[in-house]
Design an enzyme around this catalytic site. Sequence first.
Site, PDB file in Angstrom:
ATOM      1  N   ARG A   1       0.843  -1.211   0.000  1.00 16.98           N
ATOM      2  CA  ARG A   1       0.000   0.000   0.000  1.00 16.98           C
ATOM      3  C   ARG A   1       0.877   1.261   0.000  1.00 16.98           C
ATOM      4  O   ARG A   1       1.003   1.940  -1.011  1.00 16.98           O
ATOM      5  CB  ARG A   1      -0.942  -0.057   1.219  1.00 16.98           C
ATOM      6  CG  ARG A   1      -2.096   0.922   1.149  1.00 16.98           C
ATOM      7  CD  ARG A   1      -1.730   2.350   1.506  1.00 16.98           C
ATOM      8  NE  ARG A   1      -1.132   2.496   2.830  1.00 16.98           N
ATOM      9  CZ  ARG A   1      -0.575   3.629   3.252  1.00 16.98           C
ATOM     10  NH1 ARG A   1      -0.515   4.694   2.469  1.00 16.98           N
ATOM     11  NH2 ARG A   1      -0.026   3.700   4.457  1.00 16.98           N
ATOM     12  N   ASP A   2       1.522   1.548   1.107  1.00 18.54           N
ATOM     13  CA  ASP A   2       2.309   2.788   1.183  1.00 18.54           C
ATOM     14  C   ASP A   2       3.454   2.744   0.175  1.00 18.54           C
ATOM     15  O   ASP A   2       3.809   3.752  -0.431  1.00 18.54           O
ATOM     16  CB  ASP A   2       2.866   2.945   2.609  1.00 18.54           C
ATOM     17  CG  ASP A   2       3.105   4.394   2.998  1.00 18.54           C
ATOM     18  OD1 ASP A   2       3.169   5.236   2.095  1.00 18.54           O
ATOM     19  OD2 ASP A   2       3.237   4.676   4.199  1.00 18.54           O
TER      20      ASP A   2
ATOM     21  N   HIS B   1       5.318   4.480  12.646  1.00 21.48           N
ATOM     22  CA  HIS B   1       5.296   4.389  11.167  1.00 21.48           C
ATOM     23  C   HIS B   1       6.264   5.473  10.680  1.00 21.48           C
ATOM     24  O   HIS B   1       5.910   6.647  10.611  1.00 21.48           O
ATOM     25  CB  HIS B   1       3.861   4.652  10.698  1.00 21.48           C
ATOM     26  CG  HIS B   1       3.658   4.725   9.218  1.00 21.48           C
ATOM     27  ND1 HIS B   1       2.949   3.780   8.503  1.00 21.48           N
ATOM     28  CD2 HIS B   1       4.028   5.649   8.299  1.00 21.48           C
ATOM     29  CE1 HIS B   1       2.898   4.118   7.220  1.00 21.48           C
ATOM     30  NE2 HIS B   1       3.544   5.261   7.076  1.00 21.48           N
TER      31      HIS B   1
ATOM     32  N   HIS C   1       8.795   7.095   7.946  1.00 18.69           N
ATOM     33  CA  HIS C   1       9.406   7.221   6.621  1.00 18.69           C
ATOM     34  C   HIS C   1      10.868   7.593   6.856  1.00 18.69           C
ATOM     35  O   HIS C   1      11.220   8.175   7.886  1.00 18.69           O
ATOM     36  CB  HIS C   1       8.662   8.269   5.789  1.00 18.69           C
ATOM     37  CG  HIS C   1       7.343   7.742   5.288  1.00 18.69           C
ATOM     38  ND1 HIS C   1       7.162   7.299   3.999  1.00 18.69           N
ATOM     39  CD2 HIS C   1       6.162   7.539   5.919  1.00 18.69           C
ATOM     40  CE1 HIS C   1       5.920   6.861   3.857  1.00 18.69           C
ATOM     41  NE2 HIS C   1       5.288   6.996   5.010  1.00 18.69           N
TER      42      HIS C   1
ATOM     43  N   CYS D   1       4.552   9.424   0.040  1.00 17.62           N
ATOM     44  CA  CYS D   1       3.139   9.802   0.084  1.00 17.62           C
ATOM     45  C   CYS D   1       2.851  10.751  -1.069  1.00 17.62           C
ATOM     46  O   CYS D   1       3.575  11.724  -1.262  1.00 17.62           O
ATOM     47  CB  CYS D   1       2.801  10.463   1.415  1.00 17.62           C
ATOM     48  SG  CYS D   1       1.083  11.008   1.494  1.00 17.62           S
TER      49      CYS D   1
ATOM     50  N   ASN E   1       8.983   4.287   3.320  1.00 14.39           N
ATOM     51  CA  ASN E   1       9.064   3.859   4.722  1.00 14.39           C
ATOM     52  C   ASN E   1      10.423   3.242   4.948  1.00 14.39           C
ATOM     53  O   ASN E   1      11.098   2.837   4.001  1.00 14.39           O
ATOM     54  CB  ASN E   1       8.019   2.779   5.003  1.00 14.39           C
ATOM     55  CG  ASN E   1       6.615   3.295   4.867  1.00 14.39           C
ATOM     56  OD1 ASN E   1       6.054   3.275   3.787  1.00 14.39           O
ATOM     57  ND2 ASN E   1       6.059   3.768   5.951  1.00 14.39           N
TER      58      ASN E   1
HETATM   59  P1  HMG Z   1     -13.258  14.401  -2.068  1.00 14.59           P
HETATM   60  O1  HMG Z   1     -12.979  14.781  -3.487  1.00 14.59           O
HETATM   61  O2  HMG Z   1     -13.421  15.488  -1.076  1.00 14.59           O
HETATM   62  O3  HMG Z   1     -14.490  13.389  -1.908  1.00 14.59           O
HETATM   63  O4  HMG Z   1     -12.092  13.441  -1.596  1.00 14.59           O
HETATM   64  P2  HMG Z   1     -15.896  13.258  -2.541  1.00 14.59           P
HETATM   65  O5  HMG Z   1     -16.719  12.540  -1.539  1.00 14.59           O
HETATM   66  O6  HMG Z   1     -16.359  14.596  -3.071  1.00 14.59           O
HETATM   67  O7  HMG Z   1     -15.666  12.255  -3.800  1.00 14.59           O
HETATM   68  C1  HMG Z   1     -14.996  12.619  -4.971  1.00 14.59           C
HETATM   69  C2  HMG Z   1     -15.027  11.459  -5.945  1.00 14.59           C
HETATM   70  O8  HMG Z   1     -14.298  10.347  -5.403  1.00 14.59           O
HETATM   71  C3  HMG Z   1     -16.436  10.930  -6.201  1.00 14.59           C
HETATM   72  O9  HMG Z   1     -16.422  10.388  -7.506  1.00 14.59           O
HETATM   73  C4  HMG Z   1     -16.563   9.800  -5.220  1.00 14.59           C
HETATM   74  O10 HMG Z   1     -17.485   8.813  -5.596  1.00 14.59           O
HETATM   75  C5  HMG Z   1     -15.152   9.222  -5.231  1.00 14.59           C
HETATM   76  P3  HMG Z   1     -17.137  11.184  -8.737  1.00 14.59           P
HETATM   77  O11 HMG Z   1     -18.563  11.357  -8.300  1.00 14.59           O
HETATM   78  O12 HMG Z   1     -16.396  12.494  -8.856  1.00 14.59           O
HETATM   79  O13 HMG Z   1     -16.936  10.254  -9.897  1.00 14.59           O
HETATM   80  N1  HMG Z   1     -14.813   8.579  -3.966  1.00 14.59           N
HETATM   81  C6  HMG Z   1     -14.343   7.329  -3.848  1.00 14.59           C
HETATM   82  N2  HMG Z   1     -14.081   6.377  -4.761  1.00 14.59           N
HETATM   83  C7  HMG Z   1     -13.623   5.193  -4.290  1.00 14.59           C
HETATM   84  N3  HMG Z   1     -13.404   4.940  -2.975  1.00 14.59           N
HETATM   85  C8  HMG Z   1     -13.649   5.876  -2.052  1.00 14.59           C
HETATM   86  C9  HMG Z   1     -14.143   7.131  -2.484  1.00 14.59           C
HETATM   87  N4  HMG Z   1     -14.475   8.254  -1.831  1.00 14.59           N
HETATM   88  C10 HMG Z   1     -14.900   9.116  -2.740  1.00 14.59           C
HETATM   89  N5  HMG Z   1     -13.420   5.608  -0.763  1.00 14.59           N
HETATM   90  C11 HMG Z   1     -11.312  11.590  -0.295  1.00 14.59           C
HETATM   91  C12 HMG Z   1     -12.060  12.915  -0.283  1.00 14.59           C
HETATM   92  C13 HMG Z   1     -11.021  11.219   1.132  1.00 14.59           C
HETATM   93  C14 HMG Z   1     -12.195  10.541  -0.968  1.00 14.59           C
HETATM   94  C15 HMG Z   1     -10.008  11.774  -1.111  1.00 14.59           C
HETATM   95  O14 HMG Z   1      -9.343  12.905  -0.616  1.00 14.59           O
HETATM   96  C16 HMG Z   1      -9.102  10.584  -1.050  1.00 14.59           C
HETATM   97  O15 HMG Z   1      -9.441   9.520  -1.554  1.00 14.59           O
HETATM   98  N6  HMG Z   1      -7.933  10.738  -0.427  1.00 14.59           N
HETATM   99  C17 HMG Z   1      -7.012   9.629  -0.245  1.00 14.59           C
HETATM  100  C18 HMG Z   1      -5.623  10.144  -0.213  1.00 14.59           C
HETATM  101  C19 HMG Z   1      -4.681   8.990   0.017  1.00 14.59           C
HETATM  102  O16 HMG Z   1      -5.003   7.829  -0.198  1.00 14.59           O
HETATM  103  N7  HMG Z   1      -3.456   9.345   0.463  1.00 14.59           N
HETATM  104  C20 HMG Z   1      -2.442   8.378   0.705  1.00 14.59           C
HETATM  105  C21 HMG Z   1      -2.733   7.481   1.861  1.00 14.59           C
HETATM  106  S1  HMG Z   1      -2.450   8.246   3.440  1.00 14.59           S
HETATM  107  C22 HMG Z   1      -0.762   8.019   3.696  1.00 14.59           C
HETATM  108  O17 HMG Z   1      -0.054   7.571   2.829  1.00 14.59           O
HETATM  109  C23 HMG Z   1      -0.231   8.346   5.048  1.00 14.59           C
HETATM  110  C24 HMG Z   1       0.071   7.101   5.896  1.00 14.59           C
HETATM  111  O18 HMG Z   1       0.974   6.253   5.228  1.00 14.59           O
HETATM  112  C25 HMG Z   1       0.679   7.545   7.214  1.00 14.59           C
HETATM  113  C26 HMG Z   1       1.850   8.513   6.994  1.00 14.59           C
HETATM  114  O19 HMG Z   1       2.887   8.102   6.491  1.00 14.59           O
HETATM  115  O20 HMG Z   1       1.648   9.693   7.302  1.00 14.59           O
HETATM  116  C27 HMG Z   1      -1.204   6.310   6.206  1.00 14.59           C
HETATM  117 MG    MG Z   2       3.117   6.443   5.220  1.00 17.31          MG
END
Ligand code: HMG
Ligand code: MG
Length: 311
Positions: A15-16, A207, A209, A240, A249
Amino acid sequence: MNLPNYVKIVEVGPRDGLQNEKAMVPTDVKVSLINQLTEAGFVNIEAASFVSPKWVPQMADGADVMARIQRRPGTLYSVLTPNMKGLEGAVAAAADEVVIFGAASEAFSQKNINCSIAESIARFEPVAEAAKEKGIRLRGSISCALGCPYQGEVPVSAVVDVVRRMRALGCDEIDIADTIGVGTPGKVQDVMRAVSAEFAMDRLSGHFHDTYGQALSNILASLEVGISIFHASVAGLGGCPYAKGATGNVATEDVLYMLHGLGIHTGIDLEAVVRTGDYISQAVGRANSSRVGRALLAKWAAASEAAPTCA
Ligand code: HMG
Ligand code: MG
Protein backbone atom coordinates in the site's frame (compact mmCIF):
# COMPACT_ATOMS: atom_id res chain seq x y z
CA MET A 1 18.16 -1.59 27.66
CA ASN A 2 14.83 -3.18 28.51
CA LEU A 3 13.63 -4.29 25.09
CA PRO A 4 10.61 -6.46 24.18
CA ASN A 5 11.07 -10.14 23.24
CA TYR A 6 8.70 -9.84 20.31
CA VAL A 7 7.93 -7.04 17.88
CA LYS A 8 5.04 -6.99 15.43
CA ILE A 9 5.97 -5.70 12.00
CA VAL A 10 3.17 -4.38 9.83
CA GLU A 11 4.32 -4.70 6.22
CA VAL A 12 3.02 -1.64 4.36
CA GLY A 13 4.88 -2.05 1.06
CA PRO A 14 1.90 -3.16 -1.04
CA ARG A 15 0.00 0.00 0.00
CA ASP A 16 2.31 2.79 1.18
CA GLY A 17 5.15 1.42 -0.90
CA LEU A 18 3.33 1.22 -4.20
CA GLN A 19 0.78 4.05 -3.94
CA ASN A 20 3.25 6.64 -5.19
CA GLU A 21 4.50 4.72 -8.24
CA LYS A 22 3.74 6.76 -11.35
CA ALA A 23 3.42 3.82 -13.77
CA MET A 24 0.57 1.46 -12.94
CA VAL A 25 1.91 -1.63 -11.24
CA PRO A 26 0.07 -4.66 -12.69
CA THR A 27 -2.40 -6.31 -10.33
CA ASP A 28 -0.54 -9.62 -10.84
CA VAL A 29 2.62 -8.05 -9.42
CA LYS A 30 0.76 -6.68 -6.38
CA VAL A 31 -0.82 -10.09 -5.75
CA SER A 32 2.50 -11.88 -6.10
CA LEU A 33 4.14 -9.36 -3.75
CA ILE A 34 1.50 -9.91 -1.06
CA ASN A 35 1.66 -13.69 -1.47
CA GLN A 36 5.43 -13.65 -1.06
CA LEU A 37 5.11 -11.47 2.05
CA THR A 38 2.51 -13.85 3.46
CA GLU A 39 4.91 -16.75 2.88
CA ALA A 40 7.68 -14.82 4.64
CA GLY A 41 5.63 -14.87 7.85
CA PHE A 42 4.08 -11.41 8.32
CA VAL A 43 1.03 -11.39 10.59
CA ASN A 44 -0.21 -8.05 9.26
CA ILE A 45 0.05 -6.77 5.69
CA GLU A 46 -1.40 -3.47 4.49
CA ALA A 47 -2.67 -4.74 1.17
CA ALA A 48 -4.69 -1.99 -0.52
CA SER A 49 -6.52 1.34 -0.25
CA PHE A 50 -10.19 1.95 -0.89
CA VAL A 51 -9.74 5.64 -1.67
CA SER A 52 -10.79 7.82 -4.56
CA PRO A 53 -9.08 6.56 -7.74
CA LYS A 54 -8.90 10.20 -8.84
CA TRP A 55 -6.72 10.98 -5.85
CA VAL A 56 -4.56 7.85 -5.90
CA PRO A 57 -4.92 6.03 -9.23
CA GLN A 58 -2.33 3.39 -8.33
CA MET A 59 -4.65 1.92 -5.68
CA ALA A 60 -7.70 1.65 -7.96
CA ASP A 61 -7.44 -2.15 -8.27
CA GLY A 62 -7.76 -2.81 -4.52
CA ALA A 63 -10.84 -5.01 -4.86
CA ASP A 64 -9.09 -7.23 -7.43
CA VAL A 65 -5.96 -7.46 -5.33
CA MET A 66 -7.94 -8.50 -2.27
CA ALA A 67 -9.95 -11.04 -4.26
CA ARG A 68 -6.87 -12.71 -5.72
CA ILE A 69 -4.37 -12.94 -2.87
CA GLN A 70 -3.86 -16.22 -1.07
CA ARG A 71 -4.66 -15.53 2.55
CA ARG A 72 -3.01 -17.31 5.40
CA PRO A 73 -5.06 -17.83 8.55
CA GLY A 74 -3.49 -15.71 11.26
CA THR A 75 -2.41 -12.92 8.91
CA LEU A 76 -4.45 -9.72 8.90
CA TYR A 77 -4.88 -8.03 5.53
CA SER A 78 -5.56 -4.33 6.13
CA VAL A 79 -6.94 -1.65 3.82
CA LEU A 80 -7.25 2.14 4.02
CA THR A 81 -10.78 3.50 4.26
CA PRO A 82 -11.19 7.30 4.38
CA ASN A 83 -14.99 7.28 4.31
CA MET A 84 -18.09 5.08 4.08
CA LYS A 85 -17.52 4.37 0.41
CA GLY A 86 -14.12 2.98 1.33
CA LEU A 87 -15.61 0.97 4.18
CA GLU A 88 -18.17 -0.58 1.84
CA GLY A 89 -15.35 -1.63 -0.50
CA ALA A 90 -13.41 -3.05 2.42
CA VAL A 91 -16.38 -5.08 3.65
CA ALA A 92 -17.04 -6.44 0.16
CA ALA A 93 -13.35 -7.37 -0.06
CA ALA A 94 -13.44 -9.11 3.35
CA ALA A 95 -10.63 -6.98 4.75
CA ASP A 96 -9.53 -8.06 8.23
CA GLU A 97 -8.74 -4.54 9.35
CA VAL A 98 -9.72 -1.07 8.16
CA VAL A 99 -7.52 1.96 8.60
CA ILE A 100 -8.92 5.44 9.09
CA PHE A 101 -6.23 7.97 8.43
CA GLY A 102 -6.10 11.48 9.79
CA ALA A 103 -3.37 13.97 10.58
CA ALA A 104 -2.02 16.04 13.44
CA SER A 105 -1.64 18.97 11.03
CA GLU A 106 -4.61 20.86 9.57
CA ALA A 107 -2.74 21.71 6.38
CA PHE A 108 -1.86 18.08 5.66
CA SER A 109 -5.39 16.92 6.43
CA GLN A 110 -6.70 19.30 3.76
CA LYS A 111 -4.13 18.18 1.17
CA ASN A 112 -4.47 14.46 1.81
CA ILE A 113 -8.16 13.94 2.47
CA ASN A 114 -9.68 17.29 1.53
CA CYS A 115 -11.12 18.20 4.92
CA SER A 116 -10.18 19.60 8.34
CA ILE A 117 -9.16 17.37 11.24
CA ALA A 118 -12.57 17.85 12.90
CA GLU A 119 -14.38 17.03 9.64
CA SER A 120 -12.23 13.93 9.18
CA ILE A 121 -13.17 12.67 12.63
CA ALA A 122 -16.86 13.23 11.86
CA ARG A 123 -16.36 11.33 8.59
CA PHE A 124 -14.62 8.47 10.44
CA GLU A 125 -17.45 8.08 12.99
CA PRO A 126 -19.80 6.02 10.79
CA VAL A 127 -16.79 4.11 9.39
CA ALA A 128 -15.71 3.15 12.91
CA GLU A 129 -19.25 2.28 13.91
CA ALA A 130 -19.78 0.05 10.87
CA ALA A 131 -16.41 -1.65 11.36
CA LYS A 132 -17.27 -2.42 14.99
CA GLU A 133 -20.71 -3.69 14.06
CA LYS A 134 -19.18 -6.04 11.50
CA GLY A 135 -16.42 -7.18 13.82
CA ILE A 136 -13.65 -5.72 11.64
CA ARG A 137 -10.53 -4.53 13.42
CA LEU A 138 -10.09 -0.74 13.38
CA ARG A 139 -6.77 1.06 13.16
CA GLY A 140 -6.19 4.80 13.21
CA SER A 141 -3.22 6.41 11.51
CA ILE A 142 -2.00 9.89 12.43
CA SER A 143 0.12 11.58 9.77
CA CYS A 144 2.60 14.38 10.42
CA ALA A 145 3.05 13.42 14.06
CA LEU A 146 6.68 14.57 13.91
CA GLY A 147 6.38 17.42 11.42
CA CYS A 148 4.39 18.60 8.42
CA PRO A 149 5.53 19.44 4.89
CA TYR A 150 3.18 22.45 4.79
CA GLN A 151 3.00 23.64 8.40
CA GLY A 152 6.47 22.69 9.69
CA GLU A 153 6.53 22.04 13.45
CA VAL A 154 3.65 20.01 14.88
CA PRO A 155 3.16 20.35 18.65
CA VAL A 156 3.02 17.15 20.69
CA SER A 157 -0.31 18.35 22.08
CA ALA A 158 -1.81 18.20 18.56
CA VAL A 159 -0.80 14.54 18.25
CA VAL A 160 -2.20 13.75 21.70
CA ASP A 161 -5.46 15.45 20.74
CA VAL A 162 -5.92 13.26 17.64
CA VAL A 163 -4.99 10.14 19.63
CA ARG A 164 -7.79 10.97 22.09
CA ARG A 165 -10.24 11.37 19.22
CA MET A 166 -9.14 8.10 17.59
CA ARG A 167 -9.45 6.36 20.96
CA ALA A 168 -13.00 7.71 21.29
CA LEU A 169 -13.78 6.20 17.88
CA GLY A 170 -12.79 2.79 19.27
CA CYS A 171 -9.50 2.22 17.46
CA ASP A 172 -7.83 -1.07 18.31
CA GLU A 173 -4.44 0.25 17.28
CA ILE A 174 -3.08 3.73 16.56
CA ASP A 175 -0.14 4.59 14.30
CA ILE A 176 2.12 7.52 15.05
CA ALA A 177 3.33 8.42 11.58
CA ASP A 178 6.36 10.44 10.58
CA THR A 179 5.12 11.09 7.06
CA ILE A 180 8.15 13.07 5.93
CA GLY A 181 10.78 11.38 8.08
CA VAL A 182 11.89 14.51 9.93
CA GLY A 183 11.69 13.14 13.47
CA THR A 184 14.76 12.55 15.59
CA PRO A 185 15.02 10.09 18.51
CA GLY A 186 14.47 12.54 21.40
CA LYS A 187 11.39 14.08 19.81
CA VAL A 188 10.06 10.63 18.92
CA GLN A 189 10.41 9.54 22.55
CA ASP A 190 8.61 12.70 23.72
CA VAL A 191 5.71 12.00 21.37
CA MET A 192 5.52 8.29 22.21
CA ARG A 193 5.61 8.96 25.96
CA ALA A 194 2.90 11.62 25.65
CA VAL A 195 0.53 9.51 23.55
CA SER A 196 1.05 6.43 25.72
CA ALA A 197 -0.52 8.39 28.59
CA GLU A 198 -3.71 8.35 26.48
CA PHE A 199 -3.62 4.98 24.71
CA ALA A 200 -2.20 1.57 25.63
CA MET A 201 1.50 1.38 24.78
CA ASP A 202 1.16 -2.13 23.35
CA ARG A 203 -1.39 -0.93 20.79
CA LEU A 204 0.58 2.06 19.57
CA SER A 205 2.81 1.74 16.54
CA GLY A 206 5.63 3.69 14.92
CA HIS A 207 5.30 4.39 11.17
CA PHE A 208 8.53 6.02 10.09
CA HIS A 209 9.41 7.22 6.62
CA ASP A 210 13.17 7.33 6.14
CA THR A 211 13.53 10.61 4.23
CA TYR A 212 16.19 12.00 6.57
CA GLY A 213 17.76 8.63 7.41
CA GLN A 214 16.44 8.68 11.00
CA ALA A 215 13.99 5.80 10.88
CA LEU A 216 16.09 2.99 12.39
CA SER A 217 17.26 5.31 15.18
CA ASN A 218 13.67 6.34 15.77
CA ILE A 219 12.60 2.69 15.99
CA LEU A 220 15.30 1.98 18.56
CA ALA A 221 14.28 5.10 20.51
CA SER A 222 10.65 3.94 20.40
CA LEU A 223 11.60 0.45 21.57
CA GLU A 224 13.37 2.01 24.54
CA VAL A 225 10.16 3.69 25.71
CA GLY A 226 8.05 0.55 25.20
CA ILE A 227 6.65 0.61 21.64
CA SER A 228 6.56 -2.86 20.08
CA ILE A 229 4.71 -2.44 16.76
CA PHE A 230 6.42 -0.93 13.73
CA HIS A 231 5.51 -0.40 10.11
CA ALA A 232 8.01 -1.03 7.35
CA SER A 233 8.07 -1.38 3.60
CA VAL A 234 9.92 -4.10 1.73
CA ALA A 235 12.89 -2.65 -0.22
CA GLY A 236 12.05 0.73 1.37
CA LEU A 237 9.46 1.34 -1.34
CA GLY A 238 7.21 4.31 -1.15
CA GLY A 239 6.33 7.88 -0.44
CA CYS A 240 3.14 9.80 0.08
CA PRO A 241 1.49 11.37 -2.98
CA TYR A 242 0.47 14.35 -0.82
CA ALA A 243 3.87 14.89 0.85
CA LYS A 244 6.22 15.99 -1.92
CA GLY A 245 9.79 14.82 -1.51
CA ALA A 246 8.90 12.25 1.15
CA THR A 247 10.65 8.96 0.46
CA GLY A 248 9.65 5.47 1.39
CA ASN A 249 9.06 3.86 4.72
CA VAL A 250 12.00 2.37 6.51
CA ALA A 251 13.00 -0.81 4.67
CA THR A 252 11.60 -3.95 6.27
CA GLU A 253 14.84 -5.86 5.68
CA ASP A 254 16.82 -3.24 7.64
CA VAL A 255 14.36 -3.30 10.53
CA LEU A 256 14.40 -7.11 10.69
CA TYR A 257 18.19 -7.21 10.63
CA MET A 258 18.38 -4.76 13.53
CA LEU A 259 15.66 -6.45 15.58
CA HIS A 260 17.00 -9.97 15.06
CA GLY A 261 20.48 -8.69 15.92
CA LEU A 262 19.04 -7.38 19.19
CA GLY A 263 17.62 -10.85 19.90
CA ILE A 264 14.04 -9.67 19.31
CA HIS A 265 11.68 -12.15 17.63
CA THR A 266 9.46 -11.18 14.71
CA GLY A 267 8.44 -14.55 13.25
CA ILE A 268 9.56 -13.27 9.84
CA ASP A 269 12.10 -14.90 7.54
CA LEU A 270 14.61 -12.13 6.66
CA GLU A 271 16.08 -13.98 3.68
CA ALA A 272 12.63 -14.46 2.16
CA VAL A 273 11.95 -10.72 2.58
CA VAL A 274 15.27 -9.89 0.88
CA ARG A 275 14.26 -12.04 -2.11
CA THR A 276 10.85 -10.34 -2.16
CA GLY A 277 12.54 -6.92 -2.05
CA ASP A 278 14.63 -7.92 -5.05
CA TYR A 279 11.52 -9.14 -6.88
CA ILE A 280 9.49 -5.96 -6.35
CA SER A 281 12.41 -3.60 -7.06
CA GLN A 282 12.94 -5.29 -10.40
CA ALA A 283 9.21 -5.45 -11.13
CA VAL A 284 8.76 -1.69 -10.65
CA GLY A 285 12.18 -0.82 -12.11
CA ARG A 286 13.48 0.91 -9.00
CA ALA A 287 16.76 0.68 -7.10
CA ASN A 288 16.42 -1.43 -3.96
CA SER A 289 16.49 1.06 -1.05
CA SER A 290 17.23 -1.55 1.61
CA ARG A 291 20.88 -1.48 2.72
CA VAL A 292 20.53 -4.97 4.20
CA GLY A 293 18.77 -6.20 1.07
CA ARG A 294 21.54 -4.92 -1.18
CA ALA A 295 24.27 -6.29 1.08
CA LEU A 296 22.78 -9.79 1.30
CA LEU A 297 21.98 -9.96 -2.41
CA ALA A 298 25.57 -8.97 -3.23
CA LYS A 299 26.90 -11.55 -0.76
CA TRP A 300 24.73 -14.31 -2.23
CA ALA A 301 25.72 -13.34 -5.78
CA ALA A 302 29.41 -13.43 -4.85
CA ALA A 303 28.99 -16.81 -3.15
CA SER A 304 27.24 -18.31 -6.17
CA GLU A 305 29.95 -16.97 -8.54
CA ALA A 306 32.64 -18.50 -6.35
CA ALA A 307 30.88 -21.86 -6.10
CA PRO A 308 32.20 -24.56 -8.47
CA THR A 309 29.75 -25.22 -11.28
CA CYS A 310 28.52 -28.74 -11.93
CA ALA A 311 28.74 -30.01 -15.51
P1 HMG B 1 -13.26 14.40 -2.07
O1 HMG B 1 -12.98 14.78 -3.49
O2 HMG B 1 -13.42 15.49 -1.08
O3 HMG B 1 -14.49 13.39 -1.91
O4 HMG B 1 -12.09 13.44 -1.60
P2 HMG B 1 -15.90 13.26 -2.54
O5 HMG B 1 -16.72 12.54 -1.54
O6 HMG B 1 -16.36 14.60 -3.07
O7 HMG B 1 -15.67 12.25 -3.80
C1 HMG B 1 -15.00 12.62 -4.97
C2 HMG B 1 -15.03 11.46 -5.94
O8 HMG B 1 -14.30 10.35 -5.40
C3 HMG B 1 -16.44 10.93 -6.20
O9 HMG B 1 -16.42 10.39 -7.51
C4 HMG B 1 -16.56 9.80 -5.22
O10 HMG B 1 -17.49 8.81 -5.60
C5 HMG B 1 -15.15 9.22 -5.23
P3 HMG B 1 -17.14 11.18 -8.74
O11 HMG B 1 -18.56 11.36 -8.30
O12 HMG B 1 -16.40 12.49 -8.86
O13 HMG B 1 -16.94 10.25 -9.90
N1 HMG B 1 -14.81 8.58 -3.97
C6 HMG B 1 -14.34 7.33 -3.85
N2 HMG B 1 -14.08 6.38 -4.76
C7 HMG B 1 -13.62 5.19 -4.29
N3 HMG B 1 -13.40 4.94 -2.98
C8 HMG B 1 -13.65 5.88 -2.05
C9 HMG B 1 -14.14 7.13 -2.48
N4 HMG B 1 -14.47 8.25 -1.83
C10 HMG B 1 -14.90 9.12 -2.74
N5 HMG B 1 -13.42 5.61 -0.76
C11 HMG B 1 -11.31 11.59 -0.29
C12 HMG B 1 -12.06 12.91 -0.28
C13 HMG B 1 -11.02 11.22 1.13
C14 HMG B 1 -12.20 10.54 -0.97
C15 HMG B 1 -10.01 11.77 -1.11
O14 HMG B 1 -9.34 12.90 -0.62
C16 HMG B 1 -9.10 10.58 -1.05
O15 HMG B 1 -9.44 9.52 -1.55
N6 HMG B 1 -7.93 10.74 -0.43
C17 HMG B 1 -7.01 9.63 -0.24
C18 HMG B 1 -5.62 10.14 -0.21
C19 HMG B 1 -4.68 8.99 0.02
O16 HMG B 1 -5.00 7.83 -0.20
N7 HMG B 1 -3.46 9.34 0.46
C20 HMG B 1 -2.44 8.38 0.71
C21 HMG B 1 -2.73 7.48 1.86
S1 HMG B 1 -2.45 8.25 3.44
C22 HMG B 1 -0.76 8.02 3.70
O17 HMG B 1 -0.05 7.57 2.83
C23 HMG B 1 -0.23 8.35 5.05
C24 HMG B 1 0.07 7.10 5.90
O18 HMG B 1 0.97 6.25 5.23
C25 HMG B 1 0.68 7.54 7.21
C26 HMG B 1 1.85 8.51 6.99
O19 HMG B 1 2.89 8.10 6.49
O20 HMG B 1 1.65 9.69 7.30
C27 HMG B 1 -1.20 6.31 6.21
MG1 MG C 1 3.12 6.44 5.22
